[in-house]
Design a protein around this motif. Structure first.
Motif, short mmCIF file in Angstrom:
data_model
loop_
_atom_site.label_atom_id
_atom_site.label_comp_id
_atom_site.label_asym_id
_atom_site.label_seq_id
_atom_site.Cartn_x
_atom_site.Cartn_y
_atom_site.Cartn_z
N ALA A 121 -20.70 10.21 28.17
CA ALA A 121 -20.75 11.67 28.30
C ALA A 121 -19.62 12.36 27.54
CB ALA A 121 -20.68 12.06 29.77
N THR A 140 -17.89 17.77 28.39
CA THR A 140 -18.73 16.77 27.69
C THR A 140 -18.42 16.73 26.19
OG1 THR A 140 -20.47 18.34 27.10
CG2 THR A 140 -20.58 17.36 29.30
N GLU A 142 -17.39 7.89 31.69
CA GLU A 142 -18.31 8.87 32.27
C GLU A 142 -19.63 8.81 31.51
OE1 GLU A 142 -17.85 11.18 34.93
OE2 GLU A 142 -16.17 9.81 35.35
N ALA A 177 -23.82 10.22 30.99
CA ALA A 177 -24.78 11.30 31.23
C ALA A 177 -26.10 10.87 30.62
CB ALA A 177 -24.30 12.62 30.60
N SER A 178 -27.13 10.86 31.41
CA SER A 178 -28.47 10.35 30.99
C SER A 178 -28.32 9.09 30.15
CB SER A 178 -29.22 11.45 30.20
OG SER A 178 -28.44 11.91 29.11
#
Lengths: 572, 572
Positions: B221, B166, B214, B216-217
């Protein structure tokens, strides 16, 4: 190595039976009326030119060539070899007394522009709008299936139109296909309605900085000046590589037929450069090209971290960058210190503001690239001189900053050229085309430093001559004649325009040879016929050292030789 | 010409005293354990290699080299010259029985990518995320003042991470400077928050077609896959020409030290090409480069209307175009006929739709450029074979369409390679890195046509081997070993992965020599040691024709010769 020695001895023992003949490569051009310039630029005369194995000048011979006598000595010192016999000649040409001069160099041209103009519609010979329209119609008929009609060479002054032509006048010739025609000086473009539509230009379109869209009753009138040309240019399909290859071949043939053996290409794009290399890679590049990149991006992409070496036996090198500071006088793009006399409130275009200009010049000089800046108006010339003066402290050494055209110079700025060692790269033929227009644009009082060749020499300024082809013909002989007379092809004005600025035959020849080479850092490679230089020379049909300028203008090139090889013969 | 004749006679008369020694240029590498392939690909053994004046193979000699005897005949026929004596040798090297093999050729690499990776941060040796973070910190400390930190080589599989890293994990190493690190396969990029900000990527940013961001939340990410990499790539400052020159020099040194004398550069940009030419123009290009343009624009700009000729004594040629049809298996970019076993609903990326693909292939083939298409997934391979089948009627003759990687092929498609004469350009070492991952992505049942070297040979498919450097090391000896064993460096899996697809030493050597040259239309120039070809060869530290694969893997190159000249010596 034992093995080496044994066979070496074997070789020697077998000598009598097995000795090959001596290599035959050098040659002589005999029985010529030779005219060249020595290292100081003084005229020298000779009767024969001896060329060595590498196609370089071995010797200028007074009188006729004599086969060297060879007497074999009676004896030799023990262990020492016999002296070599005279080397045979690969060729010996009796020129029958014809005049031989150094190959001429064009210090400012556009090779691909010239070539592409040779394969596109050319309006430079039209004398009226109607004639132009007729020629355009004929071209379209002769070239069916073209998606765009591209052309150059129009000049509303030459048409006696007194104004720019319009889209409607072009529509009258071709309505259905988009047409885009550049003005003879490349500083304006004429589009028909189809082209304006294709470009998406409307009444609402704003001209970019450094450009102007001619308007008529609130709509684009058809002509786009300087940077505004991009609005249409960007939708014109670019020439394909095979078109470029054809164009380059045609440009070379034309240059060789006019006696041009070397040329500075002012504003080389990556596409231009690739065409030069394709030609050279297949051994077809004959004219020597001193390349100046079209801006920083091309400079970095083409040459990289520093100027390229001389490539292909001194046929190609990128040594510098070409920048455009202002436009041209004809389209009122030249940047002046005061208003145009015939357009109050207009002072032309400054295309690069002060700080960016200095940054670009620094970026190039930092990696040892030579800087050549187009400056036509007196304000533009003054600005470059200021910039050079400021950068001079940082970038010392032999920089040979160039000002291209240097047409209208404030007399107060003339001495600064010499003091700063700035090269004046000028085109005599422009005077013949421009003098009337220049008078109209500025008036005689403000033209005391205009096309000021003699003043440049008096100020010890390196003065290189060129043609700005395809803006003018690349033929250097009219250029020499204009430099000596300051008259056009019709012999006007009588006595020459501002005759105090005429120069001698020697200075004119120097400008098209030694000085043009010096301006491109090539004086050790070619440009005159000093022994050791490449044997680039011409056989011509008259003795231009004694001819009247009117006769010089009409000179015909009989043969063109480059690197000791014949590359052009008249009529073949 | 009278003049010619007279001095020719003079030359003959002076023969005894003045004859030069015969030219000394050819050489011999004597006392070698020579291993090469004949015109049919069969292994041949020899004891000495004779090299001619042009640096080409004159003869493979059985046993030792013998100085030719020369007896001068007693008499000669009237008017006929004496026969020539044996030519002396410029050099004679006694190799002390060392093993000599042809120079090896990498059929698929990225020369500038390799070079740039050699001068940028390399994470390929890190075994955990923590190790990578530590190496990044150290690199930044060692390279102060960098505006961007660029790197390559990370592989979350190798880290046993089981997921992508990340941005936060990268921020933990470097927060203030933007960092951009490409995955080892070049199909994904890892950015820190500073880089994501610099790229202007936000939660709202959409991934372009053929790419994936990608998330994430709901926020980016940190990893960008395939075409989405451009979002960051476009703001990364490009390397300067002098960086490229340094990179190319480092790449060449590394390739020569591993015995690579020729390489197909897959995806040459104009900047890459200019670096190749700068190197060659100063005589520094030693490795032979078969260049494939990165897309149409580069093809037209670099080569123009047709493939370039071989330049610089067969050191450089652009003969084709490289296209990317899908991504890689590791990043699930490979285009599959069915879902990824470990990602239901995903079938990878088809980067060029059917019609554009065929148009681009036609455009290139029309001007006789060779077409090489990257295809990893079974759907991608099938699609290329379909396109070739359709275009085959229009573009006849010897086209040598290439599929690069051809990793996962539907067994039903295997015979089509041979029938269509499509070259399979494959990289054995990929199997060693990928076999576990491939099993996870697709499962054994769907891998019957995966890395199917033996099946390709059985179907009479030209099988060229390479490394895909810098994705993998360019060292060809592990490649030969993997081709023979289908095991990784640790000898896993025992007995080899799908061992029925192993190939013989002869086939492996053929893939890295003759077949790699054939794949680049270079088989008449180099690739084996058939007389007349360039003398490109290696001296190595063991007899790989009889060694076990594990020993072949460890082979050391002692000397590398190109064009009959020594260009690398171990330890110097």
């Amino acid at each position: 190595m034992k093995n080496y020695v044994s066979s070496a001895l074997a070789g020697a023992a077998m000598a009598l039976a097995l000795c090959p003949l001596p290599a035959l490569a050098a040659g002589v051009i005999d029985n010529v009326n030779g005219i060249a310039l020595d290292a100081n630029g003084a005229i020298v005369h000779f009767g024969a030119l001896l060329i060595d194995d590498d196609g370089k000048v071995e010797k200028l011979i007074q009188g006729r060539y004599k086969e060297p006598e060879y007497k074999r000595p009676k004896k030799r010192k023990k262990g020492e070899p016999w002296p070599e016999p005279p080397k045979g000649l690969a060729f010996k040409l009796d020129a029958g007394g014809k005049t031989l001069i150094p190959g001429l160099i064009d210090a400012h041209g556009h090779v691909m522009g010239m070539g592409l103009s040779l394969i596109t519609l050319d309006l430079s010979d039209t004398r009226s709008l109607a004639q132009a329209q007729e020629k355009i119609r004929a071209y379209v008929a002769a070239n069916p299936g073209r998606k765009w009609i591209i052309g150059t060479g129009w000049n509303q002054e030459q048409w006696g139109l007194g104004r720019f032509p319009t889209a409607a006048e072009l529509d009258a010739a071709v309505g259905d296909i988009p047409v885009w025609l550049e003005r003879i000086d490349g500083h304006a473009g004429w589009a028909n309605s189809a082209a304006i539509r294709a470009a998406g230009v409307t009444a609402a379109t704003k001209a970019p900085a450094g450009g102007r869209i001619e308007m008529a009753s609130g709509k684009p009138a058809g002509v786009f000046v300087d940077k505004a040309m991009d609005l249409v240019q960007k939708v014109v399909p670019p020439p394909a590589p095979k078109d470029r290859d054809l164009a380059l071949e045609k440009a070379q043939r034309a240059l060789l037929s006019m006696g041009i053996t070397g040329i500075a290409d002012m504003g080389t794009s990556i596409e231009d450069w690739q065409a030069f290399r394709r030609s050279a890679d297949r051994g077809a590049l004959r004219v020597r090209i001193m390349s100046y990149a079209a801006g920083l991006d091309n400079m970095v992409l083409i040459a990289g971290p520093e100027p390229t070496p001389w490539l292909y036996d001194d046929h190609l090198r990128m040594g510098g960058i070409k920048l455009l500071l202002d436009g041209a006088l004809g389209s009122r793009g030249a940047w002046l210190k005061a208003d145009y006399a015939d357009a109050p409130g207009q002072r032309g275009l400054n295309m690069i503001p002060g700080t960016p200009l200095r940054n670009i010049m620094s970026r190039a000089a930092m990696d040892n690239f030579q800087v050549a800046v187009h400056a036509i108006g007196d304000a533009a010339n003054g600005e470059i001189l200021d910039a050079v003066e400021e950068l001079g402290d940082t970038y010392k050494g032999d920089r040979r900053w160039r000002i291209e055209h240097a047409q209208i110079v404030d007399p107060a700025d003339l001495p600064r050229f010499g003091r700063l060692g700035v090269v004046a790269s000028m085109q005599p033929v422009h005077l013949a085309s421009d003098w009337r227009m220049a008078m109209a644009r500025m008036g005689e009082a403000r033209l005391q430093g205009a096309y000021a060749w003699k003043a440049m020499l008096d100020n010890r300024v390196p003065l290189a001559f060129g043609s700005d082809v395809p803006v003018e013909s690349a033929n250097p002989f009219p250029g020499i004649a204009v430099a000596m007379t300051r008259q056009d092809a019709q012999g006007e004005p009588v006595g020459g325009w501002m005759p105090q600025q005429r120069v001698s035959f020697q200075a004119a020849l120097d400008g098209f040879t030694r000085q043009a080479a010096y301006a491109g850092f090539a004086e050790k490679k070619f440009g005159s016929l000093i022994p050791g230089q490449r044997a680039d020379f011409l056989l011509i049909d008259r003795d231009i050292s004694s001819a009247q300028p009117a006769d010089i203008r009409a000179t015909q090139v009989l043969e063109t030789w480059i690197g000791g090889k014949r590359v052009y013969v008249k009529g073949q």
